[in-house]
Structures are given as structure tokens and as C-alpha cells.
Design an enzyme around this catalytic site. Structure first.
Site, PDB file in Angstrom:
ATOM      1  N   HIS A 248       4.543   3.874  -9.627  1.00 48.83           N
ATOM      2  CA  HIS A 248       5.021   3.885  -8.138  1.00 48.83           C
ATOM      3  C   HIS A 248       4.555   5.432  -7.610  1.00 48.83           C
ATOM      4  O   HIS A 248       5.360   6.386  -7.660  1.00 48.83           O
ATOM      5  CB  HIS A 248       6.408   3.816  -7.943  1.00 48.83           C
TER       6      HIS A 248
ATOM      7  N   ARG B 228      -1.337   8.771  -0.582  1.00 46.88           N
ATOM      8  CA  ARG B 228      -1.507   9.244   0.952  1.00 46.88           C
ATOM      9  C   ARG B 228      -2.861   9.200   1.524  1.00 46.88           C
ATOM     10  O   ARG B 228      -2.952   8.826   2.793  1.00 46.88           O
ATOM     11  CB  ARG B 228      -1.040  10.717   1.187  1.00 46.88           C
TER      12      ARG B 228
ATOM     13  N   ASN C 113       0.713   2.141   1.637  1.00 51.04           N
ATOM     14  CA  ASN C 113       1.005   2.234   2.898  1.00 51.04           C
ATOM     15  C   ASN C 113       0.139   3.554   3.384  1.00 51.04           C
ATOM     16  O   ASN C 113       0.725   4.588   3.571  1.00 51.04           O
ATOM     17  CB  ASN C 113       2.445   2.539   3.114  1.00 51.04           C
TER      18      ASN C 113
ATOM     19  N   ASP D 287       5.688  -1.589  -0.105  1.00 46.63           N
ATOM     20  CA  ASP D 287       6.538  -0.538  -0.368  1.00 46.63           C
ATOM     21  C   ASP D 287       6.533   0.475   0.966  1.00 46.63           C
ATOM     22  O   ASP D 287       5.713   0.394   1.449  1.00 46.63           O
ATOM     23  CB  ASP D 287       6.339   0.219  -1.444  1.00 46.63           C
TER      24      ASP D 287
ATOM     25  N   HIS E  13      12.291   1.003  -7.474  1.00 49.03           N
ATOM     26  CA  HIS E  13      13.124   2.246  -7.361  1.00 49.03           C
ATOM     27  C   HIS E  13      14.701   1.691  -6.878  1.00 49.03           C
ATOM     28  O   HIS E  13      15.226   1.618  -6.024  1.00 49.03           O
ATOM     29  CB  HIS E  13      12.560   3.083  -6.261  1.00 49.03           C
TER      30      HIS E  13
ATOM     31  N   ASP F 219       7.990   7.268  -7.703  1.00 48.94           N
ATOM     32  CA  ASP F 219       8.174   7.462  -6.135  1.00 48.94           C
ATOM     33  C   ASP F 219       7.812   8.660  -5.891  1.00 48.94           C
ATOM     34  O   ASP F 219       8.388   9.143  -4.781  1.00 48.94           O
ATOM     35  CB  ASP F 219       9.491   6.858  -5.817  1.00 48.94           C
TER      36      ASP F 219
ATOM     37  N   HIS G 108       5.308  15.346   1.403  1.00 48.60           N
ATOM     38  CA  HIS G 108       5.313  15.434   2.752  1.00 48.60           C
ATOM     39  C   HIS G 108       4.791  16.827   3.218  1.00 48.60           C
ATOM     40  O   HIS G 108       5.087  17.683   2.439  1.00 48.60           O
ATOM     41  CB  HIS G 108       6.831  14.967   3.250  1.00 48.60           C
TER      42      HIS G 108
ATOM     43  N   GLY H 225      12.207  11.077   0.812  1.00 49.71           N
ATOM     44  CA  GLY H 225      11.242  10.959  -0.538  1.00 49.71           C
ATOM     45  C   GLY H 225      11.110  12.500  -1.000  1.00 49.71           C
ATOM     46  O   GLY H 225      11.308  13.428  -0.417  1.00 49.71           O
TER      47      GLY H 225
END
Length: 434
Positions: free
Chosen positions: A63, A67, A97, A155, A235, A308, A312, A327
Site C-alpha cells: 500500500h 501520486r 487514486n 483506497d 490499514h 500507506d 504531501h 497521511g
């Protein structure tokens, strides 16, 4: 180009092969040539003194958010792959995603091409369960499965419709793929900021109750039992979810689960400082939930540790807590956090840690060339690390674009010195090889 290399005198931890002993490991071209004591180095081989080091199969992450496409200011497939290699990972499953969403074979092919160009680790793109992550109509699971997709997930969003989830699990059975659920009941988590408990009340922040995860986990386990499809719960953060998985496995339901290093080690009381790097989805929970995850991992109820990894941009985290994105990065810290917080205190053996970070995630994804065993004729896909080497997270620049680590400033033990993908160094002597 692939190298000849001899790792001499390291502790070879190979759960898949049932081997844990001091030995030499000889690599020739893409394969392991031999494992045993007193091996001779062929001409031109790199010879490394591995005394005190661990030689293990390359780590596998179920996981990670790479991006790209669409959010390259947060991470790219190349920078995420470089971070993965630095953390000892040789394969990662990239979440869908992105923008556009990986809900068709064309986007999957784009991500795979970017990974092949980088050549730093194997990237396995996940496909979304529903078109556009909207939760309404299924993607063409057959087409993406034919293109090599092994795991499907929305997710970041939970599939709310039981009907859609049932259909997805039926397709999973037909095409032998895995349906992975982000378990969250949206109606119970509107406006949430952290775990619902004494600290959310103290801080005046809207809570996300553990029951919001547990309800969806229980529903989807029931659907997996009904359909016979393969379900993976990602998660996990709640004690009730661990209990539900335990009961399901005992009953023969085809369910697996993972937990993150941050949920296994950190708790909601740390949010009293409003540190946005500690804002997660699902949120950090109270010690009893953390302890249930640890017990589940040690018992094998929770199959794997997954990062996970969620990088960012700076502005997404350096803002008011209620506006901050959720996150943490995780690819570069996962191994060290597990060693420091779980293995050193005796909550997990080193062999079990390697199993949860490598063997089991490879099994979930159906990767026969990752996770060991470490033996002659097998792919030379390895990580070599010093379990006692200490470092401070953030003291040296991270390879990920994201700087939002939940572990910034913490001293951890465990430094990756070499990562090798099919005989080619991606990390050599602690530095990127490419």
C-alpha cells in the site's frame, strides 16, 4: 548491469526457506548462485563484509501512494521508487487514486512504464474497484486483471454499497484477484479530525469512532464468506476489526489484512500538540487499539505491515489542523520503526518482522519472485541492513518528495545498506546506486 557480489558472514533471515543462520550469499548476474559458509568470491565480484548485518529478501509494500499521474508535486513514480529502494523495498503496490484514476488498463500501463523507466523497484499498480472511485459502477476488472493487476481498491474511499462490494468479490473469485477495502462508514465520520475518545473531547475535535471501521470490516467479511472472493482489509486501526479477521480466518473465509507502522506504534494522545504530520486516515487510536494490532500481527491474524506511504506538498501539512491533509510518508522509515518499536522490545521476532514486511505481502500479491526463499537459482532480490545502526528521522534528506513523516525527530535503529533487484543494486553502501 547486474553484478557479481558476495555478502560474507551475514545473518541470513529467510522465513520462506525456513533458514535463519550466519552464511555467505553469492550473487551472479540476476540470480543467487549459492548460500552457505566459506564461499569463494569469483573474479571481479564485489565482496562485502556482512558481519553483524542482516541479509533478507527484499521488502514488499502492499500500500503506497506514488501520486503519478496527476499529483507529481507530491511524488512521482521515480521519486517514490527511489524512496522505496532506500527503505529496502523491491516491490510496491501503487494505489489508484491518481488523476486520472487507475480505473482502466491504459492508466495501469502508464504507471508501469514509468516504473520500468526508473528501474528502481517493481511497481504493481492497483486498479480501482469502481469507475472514478465514485462507488457506483464496477471497473472492467477482467480487462485490468488480464493486464496484470492483482489488487483492486478504492483506497481513500470506502465502497459504501454492499451490492457493489458483493459483485466485486464475485469478480475477484472469477479472476483470482484481491479486493482491498478501506473500511470506513462515512455516515459515522462526517467532519472527523481524529480518533473519537477522551483526547478528541479534550481537544474539541470531531471524532472518528473505531466502530466506523469495524462495521464495514464485518460487513465485507460477511460478503467474502458469501461469495468466496478474496478480501484484503488495509490499514486496520481498530481492535474490533482484528477480532473480526481472527474469527473469519478461523471460519475459513478468504481474508487477509495489514496494519501500518504508525498505527502499530503511535497513539492519539500525541495529537495534543496538533502536529499535522500525525493526522491520518484512519486516525491514530488509543493504546488498547494499538496493542490489539500488535497482538494480531504477532499471531498472524494481521498478515502484513504496509506503509500507506502518503507524501504531501508542504502547504498540505503546514496549515491549520482541520485543513491539513491526512497521511504520512513511510517507505524509508517502515523497517527501522518495526525494528525499533516491535522487534527490540520483544513484541515480534526478527524473522516474523521480515515475514510481515516481505513474505506475506508478496503472497497476498501473488509475487513468486519476491519474498524469498533465498537459495540457489532464485532471483537476487535482497535487502541488507544493519539492525543496530541508529539514525534520526529527518536528520538527512529523505528520498521522497514528501517531508511529512510522523516519525520526524525520532531516533530509530536499522539502516539499509544494500538493496538489490534481480542482481542490480538500487542502493549500494547506503546510497542510491542509480
Amino acid at each position: 548491469m547486474p553484478k557479481r557480489a558476495l555478502f560474507r558472514g551475514g545473518r541470513v533471515v529467510d522465513p520462506a526457506g525456513g533458514f535463519d543462520s550466519v552464511a555467505d550469499v553469492l550473487v551472479e548476474d540476476e540470480l543467487i548462485a549459492d548460500v552457505g559458509p566459506g564461499l569463494s568470491a569469483p573474479a571481479g565480484a564485489d565482496v562485502f563484509d556482512a558481519d553483524g548485518l542482516i541479509v533478507a529478501p527484499g521488502l514488499v509494500d502492499l500500500h503506497a501512494h506514488l501520486r503519478e499521474p496527476g499529483f507529481e508535486h507530491k511524488e512521482t513514480v521515480e521519486t517514490g521508487s527511489r524512496a522505496a529502494a532506500a527503505g529496502g523495498f523491491t516491490a510496491v503496490c501503487a494505489m489508484p487514486n491518481t488523476d486520472p484514476v487507475a480505473d482502466n488498463a491504459a492508466v495501469v500501463a502508464e504507471v508501469r512504464a514509468l516504473a520500468d523507466k526508473a528501474g528502481l523497484c517493481d511497481v504493481l499498480p492497483a486498479g480501482s474497484i469502481t469507475r472514478g472511485l465514485e462507488g457506483e459502477s464496477l471497473t472492467d476488472i477482467a480487462e485490468m486483471a488480464e493486464a496484470g493487476v492483482r489488487l483492486f481498491t478504492d483506497d481513500g474511499r470506502s465502497v459504501r454499497s454492499a451490492r457493489v462490494m458483493r459483485l466485486a468479490l464475485e469478480y475477484a473469485k472469477a479472476f483470482d484477484v484481491v479486493i482491498c477495502q478501506h473500511a470506513q462508514e462515512d455516515d459515522l465520520t462526517q467532519g472527523w479530525q481524529m480518533h473519537e475518545g477522551q483526547y478528541s473531547a479534550l481537544l474539541g475535535l470531531a471524532g472518528y469512532p473505531a466502530e466506523a471501521e469495524e462495521i464495514i470490516a464485518a460487513r465485507d467479511i460477511a460478503l467474502a464468506r458469501l461469495t468466496g472472493g478474496r478480501l484484503h482489509l488495509t490499514h486496520l486501526s481498530a481492535a474490533g476489526s482484528v477480532d473480526a479477521v481472527r474469527r473469519a480466518k478461523d471460519a475459513g473465509v478468504r481474508v487477509t489484512a495489514d496494519a501500518t507502522p504508525h498505527h502499530l506504534t503511535l497513539t492519539d494522545d500525541l495529537l495534543v500538540g496538533y502536529d499535522t504530520n500525525l493526522k491520518m486516515n484512519p486516525p491514530l487510536r488509543s493504546p488498547e487499539h494499538r496493542d490489539a494490532l500488535r497482538a494480531g500481527l504477532a499471531q498472524g491474524v494481521v498478515d502484513a505491515v504496509a506503509t500507506d506511504h502518503a507524501p504531501h506538498a508542504v502547504e498540505d501539512k503546514e496549515c491549520e489542523f482541520d485543513q491539513a491533509a491526512t497521511g504520512t510518508t513511510g517507505l524509508e522509515t517502515a523497517l527501522a520503526v518495526v525494528l525499533t518499536e516491535l522487534v527490540e522490545p520483544g513484541l515480534l521476532t526478527l524473522s516474523d518482522a521480515v515475514r510481515r514486511l516481505s513474505v506475506e505481502p508478496a503472497r497476498v500479491l501473488g509475487l513468486s519472485d519476491h519474498g524469498g526463499p533465498i537459495g540457489p537459482g532464485r532471483p537476487a532480490t535482497l535487502t541488507v541492513f544493519d539492525p543496530s545502526s541508529s539514525w534520526v528521522v529527518g536528520e538527512r534528506p529523505l528520498r521522497s518528495i514528501g517531508r511529512n513523516s510522523a516519525f520526524l525527530g525520532r531516533t530509530v535503529h536499522g539502516r539499509v545498506l544494500h538493496t538489490m533487484l534481480r542482481g542490480t543494486y538500487t542502493v549500494r553502501e547506503g546510497e542510491p546506486a542509480r
